[in-house]
Design a protein around this motif. Structure first.
Motif, short mmCIF file in Angstrom:
data_model
loop_
_atom_site.label_atom_id
_atom_site.label_comp_id
_atom_site.label_asym_id
_atom_site.label_seq_id
_atom_site.Cartn_x
_atom_site.Cartn_y
_atom_site.Cartn_z
N TYR A 39 0.87 -1.18 0.00
CA TYR A 39 0.00 0.00 0.00
C TYR A 39 0.90 1.22 0.00
O TYR A 39 1.51 1.55 1.02
CB TYR A 39 -0.91 -0.03 1.23
CG TYR A 39 -1.70 1.23 1.41
CD1 TYR A 39 -2.73 1.55 0.53
CD2 TYR A 39 -1.41 2.12 2.42
CE1 TYR A 39 -3.45 2.71 0.65
CE2 TYR A 39 -2.14 3.29 2.57
CZ TYR A 39 -3.14 3.58 1.68
OH TYR A 39 -3.85 4.74 1.81
N HIS A 49 -4.54 -3.04 4.46
CA HIS A 49 -5.01 -1.66 4.68
C HIS A 49 -6.54 -1.60 4.62
O HIS A 49 -7.19 -0.94 5.44
CB HIS A 49 -4.38 -0.73 3.64
CG HIS A 49 -4.88 0.68 3.71
ND1 HIS A 49 -4.73 1.47 4.83
CD2 HIS A 49 -5.54 1.45 2.80
CE1 HIS A 49 -5.27 2.66 4.61
NE2 HIS A 49 -5.77 2.68 3.39
N HIS A 73 -12.44 1.70 0.24
CA HIS A 73 -12.18 3.09 -0.19
C HIS A 73 -11.05 3.22 -1.21
O HIS A 73 -11.01 4.16 -1.98
CB HIS A 73 -11.93 4.01 1.02
CG HIS A 73 -10.59 3.85 1.66
ND1 HIS A 73 -10.32 2.91 2.63
CD2 HIS A 73 -9.42 4.52 1.47
CE1 HIS A 73 -9.06 3.01 3.01
NE2 HIS A 73 -8.47 3.97 2.32
N ASP A 74 -10.12 2.27 -1.22
CA ASP A 74 -9.00 2.36 -2.17
C ASP A 74 -9.13 1.39 -3.33
O ASP A 74 -8.14 1.13 -4.03
CB ASP A 74 -7.67 2.11 -1.43
CG ASP A 74 -7.15 3.35 -0.74
OD1 ASP A 74 -7.47 4.48 -1.20
OD2 ASP A 74 -6.43 3.22 0.27
N ASP A 175 -8.53 6.04 7.56
CA ASP A 175 -7.50 5.74 6.55
C ASP A 175 -6.09 5.89 7.15
O ASP A 175 -5.23 5.03 6.98
CB ASP A 175 -7.71 6.72 5.38
CG ASP A 175 -6.97 6.32 4.12
OD1 ASP A 175 -6.11 5.44 4.17
OD2 ASP A 175 -7.26 6.93 3.07
FE FE Z 1 -6.33 4.52 2.05
#
Ligand code: FE
Length: 204
Positions: A39, A49, A73-74, A175
């Motif tokens: 990540y 993550h 979210h990613d 995050d």
């Molecule tokens: Fe992130």
């Protein structure tokens, strides 16, 4: 002002209603096969993550939609094809927009909007919370300039008018917490029930 505001305007999308199980199968495939690379510059991979993010959201007692948003979210990084660390080449990969559009095939705005706004939320937090800025990881600082730097006053005011902005800020704080190489890692499948509940069906 209008120009500033238009950046945060919600997406107009039509959900493709697929069986929640089919959505889950696709997500599982992405996270079991494409999320194993590091990540950014951190010591954990994308899947760790994601799972740490979902876990923090769960521990905070957030909604199924926001836990799902935190977990996914990613996803833009996994579906954009620009490699693992585009910021190093001076590229703002727009992964938040790519990810939100991908998710909008199946999920409603309570999932997609916090994802779409999570980079804007970083720029917002950098402007309003100096302590947050001090906690940013090296790659987050590196991409901040490419993403436009901390928000100015007009941008902050427009952002605070955007639906789901507070959810995006909550997601953004999570995050930063979810990059711990020593945290126990849950399986991605631990989120099966939460994600399925967050998939809207035509009856709901
Ligand atoms: Fe992130």
């Amino acid at each position: 002002m209008d120009l500033v505001k238009s950046k945060f305007e919600p997406m107009i999308v039509t959900i493709t209603h697929t069986s929640p199980h089919a959505v889950w199968t696709q997500l599982l495939d992405i996270y079991e096969t494409r999320a194993l690379n590091p990540y950014g510059l951190s010591l954990i991979n994308q899947r760790a993550h994601a799972v740490q993010s979902g876990h923090h959201a769960q521990q905070q007692g957030l909604s199924d939609a926001l836990i799902t948003a935190a977990l996914l979210h990613d996803i833009g990084h996994m579906v954009h094809g620009l490699g693992e660390h585009p910021a190093a080449e001076g590229i703002d990969d727009q992964h938040e927009v790519i990810g939100a559009h991908w998710l909008a095939q199946y999920f409603g705005p309570a999932v997609c909007e916090p994802v779409r706004l999570h980079v804007a939320a970083k720029r917002y937090l950098c402007a309003v919370d100096p302590a947050y800025r001090g906690r940013l990881s090296r790659d987050s600082i590196e991409s901040l300039t490419l993403q436009g730097g901390p928000m100015n006053e007009a941008e902050r005011a427009a952002f605070e008018q955007t639906p789901y902005w507070q959810d995006a800020v909550a997601l953004r704080r999570i995050d930063e917490q979810a990059k711990d190489p020593n945290a126990p890692t849950l399986a991605f499948t631990a989120f099966h029930d939460v994600v399925l509940r967050a998939v809207p069906t035509p009856e709901r």
